[in-house]
Design an enzyme around this catalytic site. Sequence first.
Site, mmCIF file in Angstrom:
data_model
loop_
_atom_site.group_PDB
_atom_site.id
_atom_site.type_symbol
_atom_site.label_atom_id
_atom_site.label_comp_id
_atom_site.label_asym_id
_atom_site.label_seq_id
_atom_site.Cartn_x
_atom_site.Cartn_y
_atom_site.Cartn_z
ATOM 1 C CG PHE A 1 -1.802 1.313 0.992
ATOM 2 C CD1 PHE A 1 -3.133 1.167 0.246
ATOM 3 C CD2 PHE A 1 -1.513 2.447 1.486
ATOM 4 C CE1 PHE A 1 -3.885 2.356 0.346
ATOM 5 C CE2 PHE A 1 -2.335 3.616 1.780
ATOM 6 C CZ PHE A 1 -3.414 3.628 0.879
ATOM 7 C CG ASP B 1 5.951 3.862 1.489
ATOM 8 O OD1 ASP B 1 5.718 4.772 2.588
ATOM 9 O OD2 ASP B 1 5.010 3.839 0.879
ATOM 10 C CE LYS C 1 -0.295 6.829 6.381
ATOM 11 N NZ LYS C 1 -1.385 7.815 5.805
#
Length: 408
Positions: free
Chosen positions: A147, A232, A261
């Site tokens: 993801f 990531d 984030k």
Amino acid sequence: MTAPTHPRTSDELIRAEEPVLAHNYHPLPVVVARAEGAWVEDVEGRRYLDMLAGYSALNFGHRHPALVEAAHRQLDRLTLTSRAFHNDRLAGFAERLAALTGQDMVLPMNTGAEAVESGIKLARKWAYDVKGVPADRATIVVAADNFHGRTTTIVSFSTDETARSGFGPFTPGFRIVPYNDLAALEAAVDETTAAVLIEPIQGEAGVLIPDDGYLAGVRELTRRAGCLFVADEIQSGLGRTGRTLAVEHEGVVPDVVLLGKALGGGIVPVSAVVGRREVLGVLHPGEHGSTFGGNPLAAAVGTAVVELLETGAFQRRAAELGEVLRDGLAALVGRGVVGFRSRGLWAGVDVDPALGTGRAVSERLMREGILAKDTHGSTIRLAPPLTITADELTSALASLEKVLAAGA
């Protein structure tokens, strides 16, 4: 926190969203109006312990005083210039973020998906300019069940049909291999490979943690093959796993790290691509950009986030409380939990399907004052703010035990 006053109830506000908001989410039926630390309140003043923390965007809790203060100070001075001009906050942010991550250069962006897209462009540019891959032939190897975001290019290499179906045609240039499989990865890499792009821990897939040695193997394989290792760390980074970056658990330094984030402290969207000078140095004016990337407000908040992490206190806290989380979940195995995976303050918990889906379990936890989120099937994710106390964490685990004991 004092209860907020609203003219409409939670039920009324939820119904009001139906005709005007696109239905791209299926949120739990709670309407949050106020938050502080690890706690949120709904419009009626009911309190909930936040065990999701905005998918790690709220690593430092809601409205951390140092982050709010940094934002307030900057709001009184300057918020945006665009990158058409310099601003007085950007250099300091880039210097400190590069030092924190052990890298040389920083490309500031806004959202996690933007960081991934930027990483893809950067890897391809490097492949053409440095590695010598023929034009338009660069490939990137990724892992199944990944993801990395929701853009059309990113969903092109997703194996989640819900994310892909109906959004083609898809962007070429990606090879998908099983996660945690070095042999398959090696077979997929060739002279056209620009990069291997993976999550050190696959969050959306259920907090899947690779075998010891996998990340070190990826690093060695990419070094031998002459391609980039792009990690990531948008969910796994910035303290979540008990280290600044999840790759540090294996002593690995990628060529490029993608962050987001938590970098915005839950206040503004902030993301970044950080990496070696030889890689980020391939970009020249006009080849990539972002109007809001590196804006003064984002840089001020991002710098305050880096300051919190520079002490190492949050990383140590995540590691120590991670033991409480792990031990508490281990005690529930065979008592409604069929398995779990955890690292630091992050866990994927597989609930006995006979007790319900992950969604059903999350709804029951909500009624007990605990906010969590399901992922696939009967798996729920737990990722509380790193500011949570041991007592609060123990209380959340007790609520999970109660929900599981009550059965379907």
